[in-house]
Design an enzyme around this catalytic site. Structure first.
Site, PDB file in Angstrom:
ATOM      1  N   HIS A 168       0.827  -1.290   0.039  1.00 34.44           N
ATOM      2  CA  HIS A 168       0.071   0.012   0.054  1.00 34.44           C
ATOM      3  C   HIS A 168       0.844   1.270   0.084  1.00 34.44           C
ATOM      4  O   HIS A 168       0.888   2.041  -0.897  1.00 34.44           O
ATOM      5  CB  HIS A 168      -0.947   0.053   1.254  1.00 34.44           C
ATOM      6  CG  HIS A 168      -1.856  -1.013   1.223  1.00 34.44           C
ATOM      7  ND1 HIS A 168      -2.827  -1.605   0.486  1.00 34.44           N
ATOM      8  CD2 HIS A 168      -1.723  -2.219   2.042  1.00 34.44           C
ATOM      9  CE1 HIS A 168      -3.503  -2.591   0.845  1.00 34.44           C
ATOM     10  NE2 HIS A 168      -2.805  -3.033   1.824  1.00 34.44           N
TER      11      HIS A 168
HETATM   12  C1  BDR Z   1      -2.866   1.229   5.082  1.00 35.21           C
HETATM   13  O1  BDR Z   1      -2.810   0.870   6.720  1.00 35.21           O
HETATM   14  C2  BDR Z   1      -1.919   0.519   7.389  1.00 35.21           C
HETATM   15  O2  BDR Z   1      -2.110  -0.503   7.869  1.00 35.21           O
HETATM   16  C3  BDR Z   1      -0.873   0.423   6.085  1.00 35.21           C
HETATM   17  O3  BDR Z   1       0.374   0.695   6.637  1.00 35.21           O
HETATM   18  C4  BDR Z   1      -1.441   1.242   5.040  1.00 35.21           C
HETATM   19  O4  BDR Z   1      -0.890   2.762   5.580  1.00 35.21           O
HETATM   20  C5  BDR Z   1      -3.419   0.290   4.286  1.00 35.21           C
HETATM   21  O5  BDR Z   1      -4.926   0.318   4.460  1.00 35.21           O
END
Ligand code: BDR
Ligand code: CA
Length: 302
Positions: free
Chosen positions: A239
């Site tokens: 992500h």
């Molecule tokens: C986002 O949520 C966090 O757990 C990850 O680091 C990322 O920024 C993904 O939904």
């Protein structure tokens, strides 16, 4: 052209990979890391930020910020990132103690640079940015743009049916940032789920002679072990690195201008993106294989 950036982050396995990617990109000059409570509590996101810099041999400031969302109780993502936030991957200790007052530091840094030069890259809940707007809006308006990982448009969420973690962890902050009318590009799950690492990428990184590339392999491997409702276990979406890839190579992404607001309902439903009044540029498409190739090039680089 090198863009000066501030990374606001809650490391976080994918935050760690994103920060390593940014530090190795000659297109970006990282001025500092500001930390926020999100995936895990603030003390540990701050320590992890220092550990990532130590691993990379980088010396910019780490500055801690908000230890809780604006109005609601924190909820963490230890099921995904582990209790230490880094999936148990041991990184070297921070070289220097972290500073405090992320909001003041961001404001001063924005004033120390010409207006419209610095990008804010936001990898966690938007609490620090909302507080910056509340406490020093003039400074906030000096940013060139904000690029933030968050939300889901036509995809299911990852903490609720339509809610993505960064938005859901502090929806009031996200709504305040959306409403401020700054130039904002959102990188939602629709795009980040298409940039996926699998065992081949882990093997390639693990075979590197470079310690930071091997650490990236261990981090991605640890990400495989985590639970994340409904994700295909054979590969994992990266992500937060998508923010760095967008910042360096926007041509890999297709964007649309949308009008959004953030659902302020109770936890887990809260944080869903709704049609609303605030203009936001949203990445809707990505060339996933070229994006992954660029990420690998960065992570393998000296
Ligand atoms: C986002 O949520 C966090 O757990 C990850 O680091 C990322 O920024 C993904 O939904
Ligand atoms: Ca994050």
């Amino acid at each position: 052209m090198t863009t000066p950036v501030i990374i606001d982050t809650d490391p976080g396995i994918d935050d760690a990979v994103a920060i390593l990617c940014a530090l190795k990109s000659s297109a970006l000059r990282v001025l500092g890391l500001t930390t926020v409570a999100g995936n895990i509590p603030l003390a540990r996101t701050t320590e992890n930020a220092g550990r990532i810099l130590a691993l990379a041999g980088a010396d910019m400031p780490v500055v801690s910020g908000a230890d809780r969302p604006l109005v609601r109780a924190p909820f963490a993502a230890t099921d995904v990132h582990g209790g230490d936030g880094l999936g148990g991957v041991a990184l070297p200790p921070p070289r220097a103690p972290a500073r405090t007052d992320a909001v003041g530091w961001i404001a001063r840094t924005l004033r120390d640079h010409p207006e419209g030069q610095i990008d804010l890259l936001v990898l966690g809940p938007m609490t620090n940015i909302a507080l910056l707007l509340r406490e020093d809006e003039d400074a906030a308006r000096r940013v060139r743009r904000i690029v933030a990982m968050g939300g889901a448009i036509a995809e299911p969420g990852n903490v609720g049916p339509r809610a993505e973690f960064n938005m859901a962890a502090d929806p009031e902050a996200a709504e305040a940032v959306f409403a401020a009318g700054l130039r904002l590009t959102l990188i939602p799950l629709d795009v980040t789920r298409k940039v996926r690492a699998g065992p081949c990428e882990v093997a390639e990184l693990a075979a590197s002679l470079r310690e930071d590339a091997r650490a990236a392999a261990a981090l991605i491997e640890a990400y495989f072990q985590s639970t994340d409702g409904g994700e295909i276990p054979a590969s994992r979406p990266l992500h937060d690195p998508c923010v760095m890839l967008f910042e360096e190579a926007p041509a890999l992404f297709g964007c649309e201008d949308m009008h959004l607001s953030v659902d302020l309902s109770p936890p887990r439903a809260g944080g869903a993106l709704l049609e609303g009044p605030h203009p936001v540029r949203v990445a809707r498409r990505v060339d996933g294989s070229r994006a992954l190739a660029l990420l690998m090039e960065r992570l393998m680089a000296p």
